[in-house]
Design a protein around this motif. Structure first.
Motif, PDB file in Angstrom:
ATOM      1  N   LEU A 145       1.014  -1.179   0.014  1.00 51.71           N
ATOM      2  CA  LEU A 145      -0.117  -0.013  -0.017  1.00 51.71           C
ATOM      3  C   LEU A 145       0.937   1.401   0.031  1.00 51.71           C
ATOM      4  O   LEU A 145       2.224   1.100   0.506  1.00 51.71           O
ATOM      5  CB  LEU A 145      -1.040   0.274   1.247  1.00 51.71           C
ATOM      6  CG  LEU A 145      -2.037  -1.336   1.480  1.00 51.71           C
ATOM      7  CD1 LEU A 145      -2.599  -1.049   2.867  1.00 51.71           C
ATOM      8  CD2 LEU A 145      -3.091  -1.143   0.344  1.00 51.71           C
ATOM      9  N   SER A 146       0.289   2.174  -0.512  1.00 46.59           N
ATOM     10  CA  SER A 146       1.203   3.666  -0.403  1.00 46.59           C
ATOM     11  C   SER A 146       1.087   4.130   0.912  1.00 46.59           C
ATOM     12  O   SER A 146       0.323   3.645   1.798  1.00 46.59           O
ATOM     13  CB  SER A 146       0.507   4.589  -1.316  1.00 46.59           C
ATOM     14  OG  SER A 146      -0.823   4.870  -0.843  1.00 46.59           O
ATOM     15  N   SER A 147       2.095   5.079   1.278  1.00 51.36           N
ATOM     16  CA  SER A 147       2.174   5.526   2.549  1.00 51.36           C
ATOM     17  C   SER A 147       0.737   6.399   2.957  1.00 51.36           C
ATOM     18  O   SER A 147       0.416   6.482   4.121  1.00 51.36           O
ATOM     19  CB  SER A 147       3.244   6.600   2.624  1.00 51.36           C
ATOM     20  OG  SER A 147       4.591   5.821   2.766  1.00 51.36           O
ATOM     21  N   ALA A 148       0.402   7.202   1.724  1.00 52.17           N
ATOM     22  CA  ALA A 148      -0.787   7.863   2.118  1.00 52.17           C
ATOM     23  C   ALA A 148      -2.138   6.969   2.382  1.00 52.17           C
ATOM     24  O   ALA A 148      -2.739   7.379   3.410  1.00 52.17           O
ATOM     25  CB  ALA A 148      -1.223   8.425   0.620  1.00 52.17           C
ATOM     26  N   THR A 149      -1.989   5.724   1.772  1.00 55.69           N
ATOM     27  CA  THR A 149      -3.048   4.780   2.174  1.00 55.69           C
ATOM     28  C   THR A 149      -2.977   4.212   3.575  1.00 55.69           C
ATOM     29  O   THR A 149      -4.000   4.472   4.352  1.00 55.69           O
ATOM     30  CB  THR A 149      -3.106   3.475   1.310  1.00 55.69           C
ATOM     31  OG1 THR A 149      -3.281   3.995  -0.131  1.00 55.69           O
ATOM     32  CG2 THR A 149      -4.489   2.600   1.587  1.00 55.69           C
ATOM     33  N   ILE A 150      -1.746   4.141   4.078  1.00 58.63           N
ATOM     34  CA  ILE A 150      -1.439   3.640   5.223  1.00 58.63           C
ATOM     35  C   ILE A 150      -1.782   4.589   6.427  1.00 58.63           C
ATOM     36  O   ILE A 150      -2.263   4.477   7.203  1.00 58.63           O
ATOM     37  CB  ILE A 150       0.142   3.136   5.301  1.00 58.63           C
ATOM     38  CG1 ILE A 150       0.155   1.620   4.615  1.00 58.63           C
ATOM     39  CG2 ILE A 150       0.433   2.952   6.892  1.00 58.63           C
ATOM     40  CD1 ILE A 150       1.578   1.128   4.601  1.00 58.63           C
ATOM     41  N   ARG A 151      -1.304   5.960   6.007  1.00 61.81           N
ATOM     42  CA  ARG A 151      -1.552   7.216   6.932  1.00 61.81           C
ATOM     43  C   ARG A 151      -3.162   7.219   7.179  1.00 61.81           C
ATOM     44  O   ARG A 151      -3.488   7.313   8.348  1.00 61.81           O
ATOM     45  CB  ARG A 151      -1.133   8.419   6.337  1.00 61.81           C
ATOM     46  CG  ARG A 151       0.417   8.714   6.466  1.00 61.81           C
ATOM     47  CD  ARG A 151       0.641  10.271   6.551  1.00 61.81           C
ATOM     48  NE  ARG A 151       0.452  10.594   5.247  1.00 61.81           N
ATOM     49  CZ  ARG A 151       1.336  10.403   4.070  1.00 61.81           C
ATOM     50  NH1 ARG A 151       2.672   9.718   4.577  1.00 61.81           N
ATOM     51  NH2 ARG A 151       1.147  10.728   2.832  1.00 61.81           N
ATOM     52  N   ASN A 152      -4.122   7.074   6.058  1.00 61.06           N
ATOM     53  CA  ASN A 152      -5.491   7.182   6.176  1.00 61.06           C
ATOM     54  C   ASN A 152      -5.884   6.040   7.110  1.00 61.06           C
ATOM     55  O   ASN A 152      -6.874   6.070   7.920  1.00 61.06           O
ATOM     56  CB  ASN A 152      -6.291   7.088   4.734  1.00 61.06           C
ATOM     57  CG  ASN A 152      -5.919   8.287   3.935  1.00 61.06           C
ATOM     58  OD1 ASN A 152      -5.720   9.243   4.695  1.00 61.06           O
ATOM     59  ND2 ASN A 152      -6.032   7.977   2.622  1.00 61.06           N
ATOM     60  N   GLU A 153      -5.464   4.788   7.057  1.00 61.90           N
ATOM     61  CA  GLU A 153      -5.858   3.710   7.937  1.00 61.90           C
ATOM     62  C   GLU A 153      -5.549   3.885   9.310  1.00 61.90           C
ATOM     63  O   GLU A 153      -6.170   3.589  10.229  1.00 61.90           O
ATOM     64  CB  GLU A 153      -5.253   2.372   7.173  1.00 61.90           C
ATOM     65  CG  GLU A 153      -5.628   1.884   5.922  1.00 61.90           C
ATOM     66  CD  GLU A 153      -7.078   1.275   5.836  1.00 61.90           C
ATOM     67  OE1 GLU A 153      -7.940   1.543   6.828  1.00 61.90           O
ATOM     68  OE2 GLU A 153      -7.359   0.710   4.938  1.00 61.90           O
ATOM     69  N   MET A 154      -4.229   4.304   9.386  1.00 61.03           N
ATOM     70  CA  MET A 154      -3.800   4.524  10.689  1.00 61.03           C
ATOM     71  C   MET A 154      -4.721   5.596  11.467  1.00 61.03           C
ATOM     72  O   MET A 154      -4.746   5.881  12.752  1.00 61.03           O
ATOM     73  CB  MET A 154      -2.123   5.158  10.725  1.00 61.03           C
ATOM     74  CG  MET A 154      -1.504   3.735  10.669  1.00 61.03           C
ATOM     75  SD  MET A 154       0.280   4.103  10.410  1.00 61.03           S
ATOM     76  CE  MET A 154       1.090   4.255  12.088  1.00 61.03           C
ATOM     77  N   ALA A 155      -4.912   6.661  10.547  1.00 62.76           N
ATOM     78  CA  ALA A 155      -5.899   7.730  11.387  1.00 62.76           C
ATOM     79  C   ALA A 155      -7.285   7.214  11.725  1.00 62.76           C
ATOM     80  O   ALA A 155      -7.669   7.392  12.644  1.00 62.76           O
ATOM     81  CB  ALA A 155      -5.952   8.909  10.229  1.00 62.76           C
TER      82      ALA A 155
END
Length: 349
Positions: A41-51
């Motif tokens: 996954l892209s860092s952006a997707t992971i950031r969203n999931e972590m949020a």
């Protein structure tokens, strides 16, 4: 229910955050997670999931850092899932042994008999038992201002809950630090590997909370030393009468009753079963034997391994002038055939 809030992707990301944090003790960023998982996954997707995970209360962001750390709720989710996964494989293994107990009993009784006839000494064989006694996970959480709950999970999936009294309330940050301290130092260790150095280091790092660490270690010792009853099969006790030095009536009857009671034999074999190094052949001569009634004998034991953590012991008891070479050859041969017995049984079903 809480468990259904997380889809597979979020669960994998949460597990990666927790495992990484347990290893490093550092807050975990999205870039680390993208390297750490096979999610591509892209860092952006992971950031969203972590949020999302943060919003749901599974991870939190320490004010000094851009990374995230697990919350107690996150730990609880991780522990429950870990247990579920591991429970299946342990259940399967146990079920298999239970289904074949009768077959195993017959085989082991026969092994003791054949060995006694071949060697002309007394013999004992123990049924396999489980010794997966390593720390898998420890979780501390608040119950109220005066008590915390310690949950200890070992690799045999034995779970122990213990209420620990505290003199003052423990805030969440301190609780997380204690969880990290205990897990990073103790996970994967067997009871025998937790030495005084480890204990001293843990207490020093826990500072004013060292009494909590002591309590957890006591509970750990209690949990991991719970051994199930060991079944011992014996044969050839009348062989003692063949050796003048063992056959006077008092000595012989003491030896025979030791074999019949089996409790002391179980103690002797337990110390063999628990030691990781003791999988070879052990020889106790005379007073070296932990069993007083065997002080005029030699005892030779070997540990056989049916699978990871599933072990039993074969032992031969005779006079000190026993034919050691013959005894060891017999034990090696038997150990080799018992080592594979579970696979043979599995192949025959």
């Amino acid at each position: 229910m809480e468990e259904f809030e997380l889809d597979e992707r979020k669960t994998k990301i949460l597990h990666a955050v927790i495992r990484n944090y347990l290893e490093t003790g550092e807050p975990v960023g999205s870039r680390t997670i993208s390297k750490y998982t096979d999610l591509n996954l892209s860092s952006a997707t992971i950031r969203n999931e972590m949020a999302d995970l943060e919003e749901l209360g599974y991870i939190l962001q320490p004010h000094t850092s851009a990374g995230r750390i697990p919350s107690d709720k996150g730990y609880r989710f991780y522990v429950d899932h870990l247990l579920e996964e591991k429970e299946r494989e342990v259940k399967e293994m146990k079920q298999f042994v239970i289904e074949h107990t009768e077959k195993m009993d017959t085989v082991l009784q026969q092994v003791a008999k054949v060995l006694a006839n071949t060697t002309n000494y007394a013999t004992m064989v123990t049924a396999p038992s489980y010794h997966k006694n390593k720390v898998k996970f420890i979780q501390l959480s608040n119950v109220d201002a005066e008590q915390i709950l310690a949950v200890i999970v070992t690799q045999g999936n034995l779970v122990k809950n213990k209420i620990i009294p505290v003199s003052e309330p423990i805030d969440n940050e301190t609780m997380l630090k204690l969880n990290i301290l205990l897990n990073s130092n103790l996970n994967g260790l067997a009871l025998q590997e937790i030495n005084l150095g480890t204990i001293a280091k843990l207490k020093a790092q826990a500072g004013i909370h060292s009494d909590i660490v002591s309590n957890v270690l006591d509970t750990l010792a209690e949990t991991m030393s719970q051994e199930e009853d060991i079944r011992v099969y014996t044969s050839g006790t009348t062989n003692f009468f063949k050796y003048p030095e063992l056959s006077d009536s008092e000595k012989a009857s003491e030896l025979i009753s030791t074999f019949e009671e089996k409790q002391q034999l179980a103690t002797l074999v337990t110390e063999n079963l628990l030691g990781e190094e003791n999988t070879g052949i052990q020889v106790y001569i005379g007073n070296e034997s932990p069993i007083q009634t065997m002080k005029d004998c030699s005892v030779v034991t070997a540990t056989y391994e049916l699978g990871e953590g599933v072990r039993g012991t074969i032992g031969i008891v005779g006079p000190k002038r026993m034919d050691y070479e013959k005894v060891m050859d017999n034990l090696k041969m038997l150990k080799n055939s018992l080592d594979g017995i579970l696979d043979k049984l599995r192949g025959s079903t």
